[in-house]
Design an enzyme around this catalytic site. Structure first.
Site, PDB file in Angstrom:
ATOM      1  N   ARG A 291      -8.537  -3.192  -5.616  1.00 31.54           N
ATOM      2  CA  ARG A 291      -8.954  -4.487  -5.071  1.00 31.54           C
ATOM      3  C   ARG A 291      -9.356  -4.269  -3.610  1.00 31.54           C
ATOM      4  O   ARG A 291      -8.648  -3.613  -2.859  1.00 31.54           O
ATOM      5  CB  ARG A 291      -7.777  -5.465  -5.151  1.00 31.54           C
ATOM      6  CG  ARG A 291      -8.023  -6.838  -4.599  1.00 31.54           C
ATOM      7  CD  ARG A 291      -6.816  -7.755  -4.726  1.00 31.54           C
ATOM      8  NE  ARG A 291      -5.677  -7.285  -3.960  1.00 31.54           N
ATOM      9  CZ  ARG A 291      -4.574  -8.020  -3.774  1.00 31.54           C
ATOM     10  NH1 ARG A 291      -4.436  -9.206  -4.324  1.00 31.54           N
ATOM     11  NH2 ARG A 291      -3.573  -7.533  -3.062  1.00 31.54           N
TER      12      ARG A 291
ATOM     13  N   HIS B 105      -1.481  -5.374 -10.270  1.00 33.51           N
ATOM     14  CA  HIS B 105      -2.059  -4.206 -10.940  1.00 33.51           C
ATOM     15  C   HIS B 105      -2.230  -4.451 -12.440  1.00 33.51           C
ATOM     16  O   HIS B 105      -1.360  -5.037 -13.078  1.00 33.51           O
ATOM     17  CB  HIS B 105      -1.142  -2.988 -10.772  1.00 33.51           C
ATOM     18  CG  HIS B 105      -1.146  -2.411  -9.392  1.00 33.51           C
ATOM     19  ND1 HIS B 105      -2.028  -1.422  -9.002  1.00 33.51           N
ATOM     20  CD2 HIS B 105      -0.400  -2.718  -8.304  1.00 33.51           C
ATOM     21  CE1 HIS B 105      -1.800  -1.123  -7.732  1.00 33.51           C
ATOM     22  NE2 HIS B 105      -0.826  -1.888  -7.284  1.00 33.51           N
TER      23      HIS B 105
ATOM     24  N   ASN C  34      -5.826  -4.682  -8.792  1.00 32.37           N
ATOM     25  CA  ASN C  34      -6.173  -3.263  -8.830  1.00 32.37           C
ATOM     26  C   ASN C  34      -6.172  -2.845 -10.293  1.00 32.37           C
ATOM     27  O   ASN C  34      -5.293  -3.287 -11.053  1.00 32.37           O
ATOM     28  CB  ASN C  34      -5.125  -2.473  -8.046  1.00 32.37           C
ATOM     29  CG  ASN C  34      -5.007  -2.948  -6.609  1.00 32.37           C
ATOM     30  OD1 ASN C  34      -5.828  -2.613  -5.760  1.00 32.37           O
ATOM     31  ND2 ASN C  34      -3.993  -3.775  -6.322  1.00 32.37           N
TER      32      ASN C  34
ATOM     33  N   CYS D 193      -4.197   6.110  -5.331  1.00 32.39           N
ATOM     34  CA  CYS D 193      -3.615   4.784  -5.092  1.00 32.39           C
ATOM     35  C   CYS D 193      -2.119   4.900  -5.370  1.00 32.39           C
ATOM     36  O   CYS D 193      -1.721   5.152  -6.509  1.00 32.39           O
ATOM     37  CB  CYS D 193      -4.254   3.743  -6.013  1.00 32.39           C
ATOM     38  SG  CYS D 193      -3.577   2.073  -5.798  1.00 32.39           S
TER      39      CYS D 193
ATOM     40  N   CYS E   1       0.878  -1.189   0.000  1.00 37.39           N
ATOM     41  CA  CYS E   1       0.000   0.000   0.000  1.00 37.39           C
ATOM     42  C   CYS E   1       0.908   1.230   0.000  1.00 37.39           C
ATOM     43  O   CYS E   1       1.469   1.581   1.045  1.00 37.39           O
ATOM     44  CB  CYS E   1      -0.913  -0.015   1.220  1.00 37.39           C
ATOM     45  SG  CYS E   1      -2.010   1.423   1.288  1.00 37.39           S
TER      46      CYS E   1
HETATM   47  N1  LIG Z   1      -6.171  -2.276  -2.630  1.00 35.96           N
HETATM   48  C1  LIG Z   1      -4.754  -2.643  -2.699  1.00 35.96           C
HETATM   49  C2  LIG Z   1      -4.037  -2.251  -1.383  1.00 35.96           C
HETATM   50  C3  LIG Z   1      -3.950  -0.736  -1.170  1.00 35.96           C
HETATM   51  C4  LIG Z   1      -3.276  -0.028  -2.296  1.00 35.96           C
HETATM   52  C5  LIG Z   1      -3.391   1.489  -2.328  1.00 35.96           C
HETATM   53  N2  LIG Z   1      -4.237   2.094  -1.342  1.00 35.96           N
HETATM   54  C6  LIG Z   1      -2.022   2.141  -2.371  1.00 35.96           C
HETATM   55  O1  LIG Z   1      -1.879   3.308  -1.968  1.00 35.96           O
HETATM   56  O2  LIG Z   1      -1.091   1.485  -2.908  1.00 35.96           O
HETATM   57  C7  LIG Z   1      -4.621  -4.151  -2.942  1.00 35.96           C
HETATM   58  O3  LIG Z   1      -5.484  -4.902  -2.486  1.00 35.96           O
HETATM   59  O4  LIG Z   1      -3.618  -4.537  -3.554  1.00 35.96           O
END
Ligand SMILES: N[C@H](CCC[C@H](N)C(=O)O)C(=O)O
Length: 275
Positions: A211, A161, A192, A219, A75
């Site tokens: 995701r 991604h 994502n 993100c 993240c």
């Molecule tokens: N939803 C992402 C995690 C958070 C990513 C995002 N909030 C960031 O700043 O990288 C996943 O399940 O891979």
């Protein structure tokens, strides 16, 4: 059972940070979903949990949960907030420091109040890395969705991604294609889905259907993923400004190591107590 938490955000991608290095709080998917509820809980896109480190150099071991109770391997906006938090706690100074991320050590640095930098590691391309059971044509994947062929890049920043190049991010079909691809069986761990508009060789506009959280204001790993995919296609220079609905990031590629670094804002909003 109660615990102190910190509400933080990176460009409007919001987090609860739970520092469990000196307090206990049991977590499971149901509890995370309840805490994420924006009416009945605290509300967040992701939960960032700090545990005592298992190595001598890291300041913490980090676990990341999405709002739907699923786990994530990375993240980016969250790591920038963790860097700000550790500096705010007086545990990190002006020199770089590190935490144990879910899949690798994450190096980070505090730049100035509200601004931090994270080394997001090397992007990993190829079906096994993402992971996906699609077979690419060169670096390009394709998937038939609702009778139309969707073409995109795919990369792992630790988390999976997909990056779709669009003419205009503002009118991209995020709500339709985001879940359709993000939940598609071709991605066994989900993914994502980023929609990137190239504005110059040093600028993109990006929206991401995340995701486990739907479209977020920003993100961080998605910004890194989009730059990595588009740089690999020869469309972007080494340093790029990524503009998302919630704000902007500077994403760069370290030509020596191949890793992607990310500089941007991190904000502490309030501290609270969760029952
Ligand atoms: N939803 C992402 C995690 C958070 C990513 C995002 N909030 C960031 O700043 O990288 C996943 O399940 O891979």
């Amino acid at each position: 059972m109660s615990a102190t938490f910190h509400k933080m955000h990176g460009n409007g991608n919001d987090f609860v940070l739970l520092d469990l290095r000196a307090q206990d709080y049991a977590l499971d998917s149901n509890g995370v979903r309840a805490m994420a509820d924006r009416h009945r809980g605290v509300g967040f896109d992701q939960l960032l949990v700090l545990y005592p480190p298992t190595t001598a150099t890291a300041l913490a071991r980090v676990e990341i949960w999405n709002a739907d109770g699923s786990r994530a391997e990375q993240c980016g906006n969250g790591m920038r907030c963790i860097a700000d938090y550790l500096h705010r706690q007086g545990e990190a100074g002006d020199d770089p420091f590190s935490v144990e991320g879910p899949v690798e050590t994450i190096h980070m640095a505090w730049i100035e109040p509200g601004m931090t930098r994270v080394d997001m590691g090397r992007p990993a391309f190829g079906p096994d890395a993402v992971p996906t059971n699609l077979v690419p044509n060169g670096d390009e994947y394709s998937l038939d969705i609702d009778g139309a062929t969707c073409r995109f890049g795919a990369v792992s920043m630790g988390n999976p991604h997909v990056v779709i190049r669009v003419e205009h991010a503002a009118t991209a079909p995020v709500a339709r294609l985001g879940p359709a691809i993000g939940h598609h069986p071709a991605f066994p761990r989900g993914c994502n889905v980023g929609f990137a508009e190239i504005t110059s060789r040093t600028g993109i506009r990006l929206r991401v259907h995340e995701r486990g959280a739907a479209e977020t204001a920003a993100c961080g790993s998605g910004a890194c993923a989009a730059v990595a995919v588009l740089q690999r296609a020869g469309l972007l220079d080494d340093e790029v400004e990524v503009v998302q609905n919630g704000g902007r990031l500077i994403i760069g590629r370290n030509a020596d190591t191949g890793s992607i670094w990310m500089t941007g804002p991190a904000a502490h909003v309030f501290q609270g107590m969760i029952e």
